[in-house]
Design a protein around this motif. Sequence first.
Motif, PDB file in Angstrom:
ATOM      1  N   LYS A 261      -2.351   8.235  -4.043  1.00 32.27           N
ATOM      2  CA  LYS A 261      -2.958   9.344  -3.277  1.00 32.27           C
ATOM      3  C   LYS A 261      -1.890   9.706  -2.017  1.00 32.27           C
ATOM      4  N   TYR A 262      -1.790   8.649  -1.401  1.00 29.20           N
ATOM      5  CA  TYR A 262      -0.834   8.728   0.066  1.00 29.20           C
ATOM      6  C   TYR A 262       0.498   8.811  -0.421  1.00 29.20           C
ATOM      7  N   GLY A 263       1.096   8.228  -1.327  1.00 33.04           N
ATOM      8  CA  GLY A 263       2.605   7.928  -1.681  1.00 33.04           C
ATOM      9  C   GLY A 263       2.922   6.597  -0.594  1.00 33.04           C
ATOM     10  N   LEU A 264       2.233   6.085  -0.136  1.00 30.18           N
ATOM     11  CA  LEU A 264       2.449   4.935   0.623  1.00 30.18           C
ATOM     12  C   LEU A 264       3.217   3.880   0.119  1.00 30.18           C
ATOM     13  N   LYS A 265       4.639   3.624   0.803  1.00 32.01           N
ATOM     14  CA  LYS A 265       5.430   2.704   0.112  1.00 32.01           C
ATOM     15  C   LYS A 265       5.875   1.582   1.272  1.00 32.01           C
ATOM     16  N   ILE A 266       5.266   0.427   1.191  1.00 37.53           N
ATOM     17  CA  ILE A 266       5.257  -0.405   2.259  1.00 37.53           C
ATOM     18  C   ILE A 266       5.671  -1.715   1.836  1.00 37.53           C
ATOM     19  N   LEU A 515       0.824   6.601   9.201  1.00 40.22           N
ATOM     20  CA  LEU A 515       1.465   5.523   8.644  1.00 40.22           C
ATOM     21  C   LEU A 515       2.651   5.606   7.651  1.00 40.22           C
ATOM     22  N   LYS A 516       2.428   6.680   6.663  1.00 39.91           N
ATOM     23  CA  LYS A 516       3.148   6.923   5.785  1.00 39.91           C
ATOM     24  C   LYS A 516       4.323   7.821   6.292  1.00 39.91           C
ATOM     25  N   ASP A 520       8.205   6.931   6.565  1.00 39.91           N
ATOM     26  CA  ASP A 520       9.313   7.857   5.890  1.00 39.91           C
ATOM     27  C   ASP A 520      10.321   8.327   6.572  1.00 39.91           C
ATOM     28  N   THR A 521       9.899   8.246   8.133  1.00 40.29           N
ATOM     29  CA  THR A 521      11.131   8.572   8.928  1.00 40.29           C
ATOM     30  C   THR A 521      11.674   7.357   9.657  1.00 40.29           C
TER      31      THR A 521
END
Length: 522
Positions: A261-266, A515-516, A520-521
Amino acid sequence: MNQQQTLWEFMQQQADKLAVQTMQHIGLTFISLLLAVMVGLPLGIYITRKRNLSGVVLGIAGVLQTIPSIALLGFMIPLLGIGAKPAIVALLLYALLPIIRNTFTGITGVDPSVKEAAVAMGMSKWQVLFKVELPLAMPVILAGIRTATVINVGVATLASYIAAGGLGEFIFGGISLNNTNMILAGALPAALLAVLFDFLLSRLQKLNAKKIKGALKVFAVIVVLFSCFYFIPSAYGSKLTAGFTPEFMGRQDGNLGLRSKYGLKIHTIVINDAVMYKAAQEKELDVISGYSTDGRLKAYDLVVLDDDKKIFPPYYAAPIVREDVLKKFPQLEKTLNMLSGLITDSIMTELNYRTDYLHQQPERVAKDFLVSKNLYRPEQGGGEGVVRIGSKIFGEQYILANIYSMLIKGYTKYGVSTKTGLGGTKICFDALTNNQIDFYPEYTGTGLLAILQAPQQTVNSLQGNRDATYNYVQREFKKQYNIKWLKPIGFNNAYALMMRQAQAKQLHIKTISDLKRYLDTN
């Protein structure tokens, strides 16, 4: 109709994670093995020269190996924190005994007449050691290294409990979620690694004296190379590191939802929630999964990130009981419902703070709460059957189990037995449906997503609405499992992502979307 995923499909789907965990596992095994050889081999040689010390040294190494693995890891945390360091030290200690003992046995087993002949030929004591004793003792020494390697491959699975990674992440995640594919995805590679390394070392052990010298040099290079495997995955990680519990990793209202849902890659490591909060406070982790009513939020100065896309549904707590149990114990429902509406978010946070941070016993916290509400009563005897209470393996559930136990003993003539610390949701729920316990406290969001696995369309229609979610899970549990949700206790213990307050402020992160964007940046 849902088709069950096969082990092969699961391993294909999780191939990148499996590769990372396997590299970490090999790295942990060989870093600790390398250190154990560097310590154990000289120590074994030394006690062949000082034999009066051999009993003490071997005795200490033997005692170290008798300490349960998980306890040894726990002992290391206050000294070395969490992560790779305590895991490597623990594995090193486990590997010492076979290496020291076999070195001592191998060298003392060399025929004295051979050593006398070497001395008679004019060899110094170092020449005797390196040209006579060690070559002749090498098969025995290699047998010790072989044993230590297999031990380390097995014990390294526990390293994931303290955020050191390895194949234990899949194993413990699978146990928490009752996911057989996940357990096997971790256990099978670990077993194969043990068999493979044992086989390769057995071949090395059987080489003749002429070939073994060159083979040992190759072996030393391989050990160093394998040790480096541990650092490869972290070299490609994100700027921040997250620590998630095994259960959070596998849930839709957890890491799966954060990704979809957020596309969060950590960069994520699996960690036990008992040490997760302290790891965040000590800056070993940047983001952790947790619970909104956890008492350690305030103690460790953490802040909850706003779930702006609403992947975490309402998690209102209530006891869930099989219908046959309510018929068997007619006073039970009324007694359990005495707690309905009494514990708000702030009260639960305070109770959790006392157990999680002040380390007060859940029994004492439960009794103090009931006394403050004028609900505490002495036991009535308990001669009319025994009610079995279950709980998951965190402080809040222990407190609730004790509160319910005291209410049942004080307001009915039922006895109580408790089965606390039942691991994750599925273990607890399966214990209930398989008649191993009679009830336990559950959360509406967990019932909706982890147990019922409601369709996304249904989840979307319910999110954010406490009563609608409660009514849905109540209706479906009755229909599917003949289990009744009693009245909600009052508090909402939602899943949450947390960061250190100062770090979140510095990075301007208030929501999970923030956070995402930061990841990403940067």
